[in-house]
Design an enzyme around this catalytic site. Sequence first.
Site, PDB file in Angstrom:
ATOM      1  N   ASP A  99     -30.433  33.072  96.098  1.00 31.82           N
ATOM      2  CA  ASP A  99     -28.869  33.214  96.249  1.00 31.82           C
ATOM      3  C   ASP A  99     -28.609  32.124  97.199  1.00 31.82           C
ATOM      4  O   ASP A  99     -29.571  31.668  97.922  1.00 31.82           O
ATOM      5  CB  ASP A  99     -28.908  34.700  96.663  1.00 31.82           C
ATOM      6  CG  ASP A  99     -27.596  34.857  96.889  1.00 31.82           C
ATOM      7  OD1 ASP A  99     -26.398  34.582  96.265  1.00 31.82           O
ATOM      8  OD2 ASP A  99     -27.105  35.751  97.905  1.00 31.82           O
TER       9      ASP A  99
ATOM     10  N   THR B 113     -25.593  31.158  92.318  1.00 33.23           N
ATOM     11  CA  THR B 113     -24.560  31.797  93.203  1.00 33.23           C
ATOM     12  C   THR B 113     -23.153  31.993  92.556  1.00 33.23           C
ATOM     13  O   THR B 113     -23.035  31.565  91.213  1.00 33.23           O
ATOM     14  CB  THR B 113     -24.342  30.633  94.430  1.00 33.23           C
ATOM     15  OG1 THR B 113     -23.318  31.251  95.135  1.00 33.23           O
ATOM     16  CG2 THR B 113     -23.798  29.197  93.697  1.00 33.23           C
TER      17      THR B 113
ATOM     18  N   ASP C 277     -20.544  31.334  93.880  1.00 34.72           N
ATOM     19  CA  ASP C 277     -19.510  30.497  94.572  1.00 34.72           C
ATOM     20  C   ASP C 277     -18.940  29.444  93.803  1.00 34.72           C
ATOM     21  O   ASP C 277     -19.634  29.090  92.423  1.00 34.72           O
ATOM     22  CB  ASP C 277     -19.978  29.627  95.668  1.00 34.72           C
ATOM     23  CG  ASP C 277     -19.394  30.092  96.868  1.00 34.72           C
ATOM     24  OD1 ASP C 277     -18.212  30.161  96.801  1.00 34.72           O
ATOM     25  OD2 ASP C 277     -19.921  30.151  98.191  1.00 34.72           O
TER      26      ASP C 277
ATOM     27  N   ASP D 209     -27.886  40.379  93.801  1.00 31.24           N
ATOM     28  CA  ASP D 209     -29.349  39.808  93.713  1.00 31.24           C
ATOM     29  C   ASP D 209     -30.337  40.877  93.251  1.00 31.24           C
ATOM     30  O   ASP D 209     -31.378  40.474  92.660  1.00 31.24           O
ATOM     31  CB  ASP D 209     -29.782  39.228  95.106  1.00 31.24           C
ATOM     32  CG  ASP D 209     -28.843  38.086  95.553  1.00 31.24           C
ATOM     33  OD1 ASP D 209     -28.132  37.433  94.760  1.00 31.24           O
ATOM     34  OD2 ASP D 209     -28.434  38.182  96.681  1.00 31.24           O
TER      35      ASP D 209
END
EC number: 7.6.2.1
Length: 1197
Positions: A415, A689, A691, A832
């Site tokens: 992660d 991720t 993001d 996760d």
Amino acid sequence: MGMDFSTLRTLISRYCAGEENCVDTRTVYIGHKEPPPGAEAFIQQRFPDNRIVSSKYTFWNFIPKNMFEQFRRVANFYFLIIFLVQLIIDTPTSPVTSGLPLFFVIIVTAIKQGYEDWLRHKADKAVNQCLVQVVQHGKVSRKHSRKLTVGDVVYVKEDESFPCDLILLSSSRDDGTCYVTTASLDGESSHKTYHAVQETKAYKTEEEVNCIHATIDCEQPQPDLYKFRGNINIYMGNEPVSRSLASQNLLLRGATLKNTEYIYGVAIYTGMETKMALNYQSKSQKRSAVEKSMNAYLVVYLCILISKAVINTALKYVWQADPNRDEPWYNGKTESERQRHVLIRAFTDFLAFMVLFNYIIPVSMYVTVEMQKFLGSYFIMWDDEMFDEELGERAVVNTSDLNEELGQVEYVFTDKTGTLTENNMEFIECCVDGNVYVPDIICNGQVMPGAAGIDMIDTSPGPEAREREELFFRALCLCHTVQVKEEETVDGIKHGIHQGKSSSFYISSSPDEVALVEGMKRLGFTYLRLKDGQMEILNREDEIERFELLEVLTFDSVRRRMSVIVRSSTGELYLFCKGADSSIFPRVVSGKMEQIKARVERNAVEGLRTLCVAYRRLSPEQYEQVCHLLTRAKLEFQDQDKLVAEAYDLIERDLILLGATAVEDRLQEKAADTIESLHKAGMKVWVLTGDKMETAAATCYASKLFRRSTQILELTTKRTEEQSLHDVLFELSRTVLRHYGSMSRDASSGLSSEYIDYGLIIDGATLSAVMRPSQEDSNSGNYKEIFLEICRNCSAVLCCRMAPLQKAQIVKMIKSSKEHPITLAIGDGANDVSMILEAHVGIGIMGKEGRQAVRNSDYAIPKFKHLKKMLLVHGHYYYIRISELVQYFFYKNVCFIFPQFLYQFFCGFSQQPLYDTAYLTLYNISFTSLPILLYSLMEQHINMDILKKEPTLYRDIAKNSLLTWPIFIYWTVLGVYDAIVMFFGAYFLFDNTTFTSNGQMFGNWTFGTLVFTVLVFTVTFKLALDTHYWTWINHFVIWGSLVFFVVFSLLWGGIIWPFLNYQRMYYVFMQMLSSGPAWLSIILLITASLLPDVVKKVFWRALWPTTTERIQSADKLYKGQLSEFTPLAALHPPPRAGDHQRGSGTQRNPQSCVSLFLFFCAGEILWKVSHLCYIHLSYHHHHHHPLSCSSFATFLH
């Protein structure tokens, strides 16, 4: 009969009437009060109590259940069958010989599992026995947690955990809200706000709460933490008032009350029906590659055993074809034996041979492996280098079964936020209409003191721009869910906003939000508090502005934005919205989009987390419409989530863009060094991720996952909009394979100049298209294969915009690809958990997002940097140790049982044992088990510092290289050779019936004892020769086990034991040791057995040394100081082009050559001594007087 027919009817309707008729709601009566007459029928449903059970066994079912689980293991079941065969038929060995080792293994394992379950029982009891406060008859009384029932009204104080799932009725706050941390549930340590319904929030005391007359209709328990649907019906007058309930009204078991003095709530789910209990994932049992190899070897040895038994049975009947051999005069058969059918006799003989040879299957190996894993795991927990002073935490081992798998990792999935980065947000800058603001004044490169300063990097704004700038700051001060705490610490962590004497701290469900509000404070706009529905702001002129908070449109991961609707003191209505650029830009109708977009992209490339801010003015009519939309959506019971999402979508439109913010999340200490080491060790590192791509890519460059020379391949939505997915995939595939067609993957280390380093970036949407292509696409079938081929040839992969489930899908896809690589997933948050459970090895980081990842992982470490030592040192050692343990166990059992097989050819296949029963039983339990157990705990073939400094050594053990079939066959052949040397060496040395000094002949038990003595010494010396790391414990155990064997043999044969029905071993061992030739033959046979293995090793090390062997030799040369003095690169084998002959370009090791010469000399001397021994025996036999010293000297000369 007392049958509860309603329960029976419910069961029948639930299990027989089909899914559509199943009751999917429940009715809860608050305080167990019946509804008023005529309101609705009162049906008291039955619900479980609040008892939590995480244990596996009970006192009554432990023995049967544990025995069933243990005998599901092939080896245990096999030995049980052998034991039963020994009990039923007349076999050559006592049932004790196989029963004792089996029951030892079973009892040790049962004790270990029983102890672990007892700890679970203890933990359950502590939880179930804790006292909770319940409102009964207008008073607060205490009762045990396990006695709580659905409908009880519970009183919870600040910092207490909720004992079950509760609907919030009222709180100490006037607005009926309370703040909660759910770290133990979803890993988020931040504060979340929960609400009581309007009608019940005014009830503040137990007497008032006791007067509430209401029922709750809600869905049956389900595990989703974020979903809940229900209605509360409050009977206040003639007509009941109905209000909708959602997840913000539900307080979950395990969550903790914060920043709120007390709350009252009603229990709706208890015990094993709470969402926390439903989320106890039964972890699927992970099995290591070594365990799979062990089972494969076991099958091979089982086949060897069966073939031995078949051969001996067949040869027995060939031998007995001669009547004189079948029934000699001294051993006549009984009448019943003559009458038995030949097939029954053959089958009985086959079973008897199976029993005789069954020791080739090492049952004690399993218990040794269990103990090695269990005890070995403490080395990780005791490692001071993996202790984090900041957190005060050590590494934790949740599953010791996978220790050796840490030395086999090929793919690392990590992660980003909180794993590679610190998850500690810091406000960097904001951009309003193209003007950039940073919190500190910058003058000639010097940072000037004064937190409230503003840096106008671009141009000074005019009056209109000034107004928009202040609107932007107000938007960030209002559009959030931050709470203010007027105390020193929150959860022991200082949050640091000091101004004057009073110190207030911001707490929120998102670290980004706290960073933004703190950033605004440094820019002159301070958020003070939310009081009575009014949000208060202190502006630059130190004036307090008040805004009435009307609606909060909460953040969710699908919308990726949040909004608030507020009314200013002048009566103007505003909708403020903030969120990811991808979710704000499409909804914007005006504003300086180009300038802001450019700034957002620039910040993202630098690795900053960006958010965009927009607003919209609402007219009173529009606000009425908004209220109507939201109220209707929230009251709907069935599709509430969908309707609320649609309502939010309609409200958050026609926005005016104000600006954007940038927040930094710093890299963790030594994260880049760790990733670089993992690359050198031959591991592929993937970052998964949620993001955005630019931010994640910048982090990947900073952490050295991507280098400046890395050629980035993009497989993103942006690119698949321009070209079809099919074209993009095939283009990337051609790019990668064109380069790799000319060079082998192994030769390219990733560091050589001619090697092109590829990095792949893929986003969640494209990944979904690759995993589940559209049906109409005829080429869709092989997309996954092409994608995998591209990934295999990339040194690093970044997957951005990933949902938690997609992380697990990626891990599963790589795990099940044709190479079946060993995968490791590492993360710190609840998002996760799915990939941690999916990977072969799951590692949780003790970060700021709670402990859910840690609880679901196999191992937990305080920081990402500790992964380096865990894999490169601990993983390496564990694998080396257990691979030697497994091979050694099979080797020593071949040495043990093959002489027994050879012996049958000399005793007419009569199933006569070669060894005594005591030796058969204790060989694996006592004489040879402790040295290998200690080796498997202590061995360090290379210094720890060298392993850390030289990650490439990890490649030497990759792909289970020490447990391959050639190595397994080598150990087996070595075992067979040693067995032949021991048996025939002893046989030929005493072939001429040597007499001892007192004239007594050696018998079959002396012969067997001689072979057994050579065997025990040989296998122990073999282990001693393989040991590189000697401590006083090794010396004590290795030489101590040999001393124990000698002492035991002396006692066993030196006393007439009254409980034995035979005394065949009496004085055998002493008599054997009283013979000089016996001593000489023991020394000769041990040397002859060990010599080929030693010579082979010396040859191999001299001519074709591995990197590991070169470093071992150099470390001995530098007396353990190699890591300090020598550049390790010099010790690597020179690069080989193509497949040259091994060693053609390698330097000879002078030490090894000297050793080789010495061994040849030793071999020559040994041959002469053995020849002398034979002459001596012959001479002694014929002439009855010893060879003179002079003739001995002449012979040697």
